[in-house]
Design a protein around this motif. Structure first.
Motif, PDB file in Angstrom:
ATOM      1  N   THR A  38     -23.332  10.535   4.216  1.00 10.80           N
ATOM      2  CA  THR A  38     -23.702  11.619   3.393  1.00 10.80           C
ATOM      3  C   THR A  38     -22.993  11.567   2.008  1.00 10.80           C
ATOM      4  N   ASN A  40     -22.629  14.248  -0.540  1.00  9.59           N
ATOM      5  CA  ASN A  40     -22.597  15.626  -0.941  1.00  9.59           C
ATOM      6  C   ASN A  40     -22.454  15.959  -2.535  1.00  9.59           C
ATOM      7  N   ARG A  46     -31.335  20.000  -3.394  1.00  4.70           N
ATOM      8  CA  ARG A  46     -31.394  20.244  -1.834  1.00  4.70           C
ATOM      9  C   ARG A  46     -32.744  21.083  -1.473  1.00  4.70           C
ATOM     10  N   ALA A  47     -33.271  20.575  -0.355  1.00  4.44           N
ATOM     11  CA  ALA A  47     -34.215  21.451   0.180  1.00  4.44           C
ATOM     12  C   ALA A  47     -33.904  22.889   0.230  1.00  4.44           C
ATOM     13  N   ALA A  48     -34.885  23.900   0.243  1.00  6.13           N
ATOM     14  CA  ALA A  48     -34.638  25.150   0.720  1.00  6.13           C
ATOM     15  C   ALA A  48     -34.532  25.452   2.014  1.00  6.13           C
ATOM     16  N   ASP A  49     -33.670  26.150   2.370  1.00  9.51           N
ATOM     17  CA  ASP A  49     -33.520  26.536   4.045  1.00  9.51           C
ATOM     18  C   ASP A  49     -34.443  27.273   4.598  1.00  9.51           C
ATOM     19  N   ARG A  50     -35.375  26.583   5.420  1.00  7.13           N
ATOM     20  CA  ARG A  50     -36.744  27.223   5.812  1.00  7.13           C
ATOM     21  C   ARG A  50     -36.523  28.037   7.124  1.00  7.13           C
ATOM     22  N   ALA A  51     -35.151  28.117   7.763  1.00  6.05           N
ATOM     23  CA  ALA A  51     -35.084  28.999   8.714  1.00  6.05           C
ATOM     24  C   ALA A  51     -34.887  30.223   8.260  1.00  6.05           C
ATOM     25  N   ARG A  53     -33.008  33.578   8.759  1.00  9.46           N
ATOM     26  CA  ARG A  53     -31.926  34.016   9.723  1.00  9.46           C
ATOM     27  C   ARG A  53     -31.679  35.467   9.358  1.00  9.46           C
TER      28      ARG A  53
END
Length: 56
Positions: A38, A40, A46-51, A53
């Motif tokens: 990793t 960081n 960074r890719a978008a969070d597709r989940a 929630r």
């Protein structure tokens, strides 16, 4: 270091050799660095969070 001392005829254990080397400031030979999985701080995008929630 331990092998060199043994070749010279000095009976000494691994732990005692390690303590003496530490007192003098010597370090042993390393076998290589572990792979970095990793990064960081280096990763800016960074890719978008597709989940999706939902709050509970």
């Amino acid at each position: 270091m331990w092998h060199a001392l043994r070749r010279d005829g000095i009976a000494i254990g691994h732990e005692q050799t390690a303590k003496l080397m530490q007192q003098v400031g010597l370090t042993g030979k390393t076998k290589g660095k572990s792979p970095v999985t990793t990064r960081n701080k280096l990763c800016i995008w960074r890719a978008a969070d597709r989940a999706v929630r939902l709050p509970k």
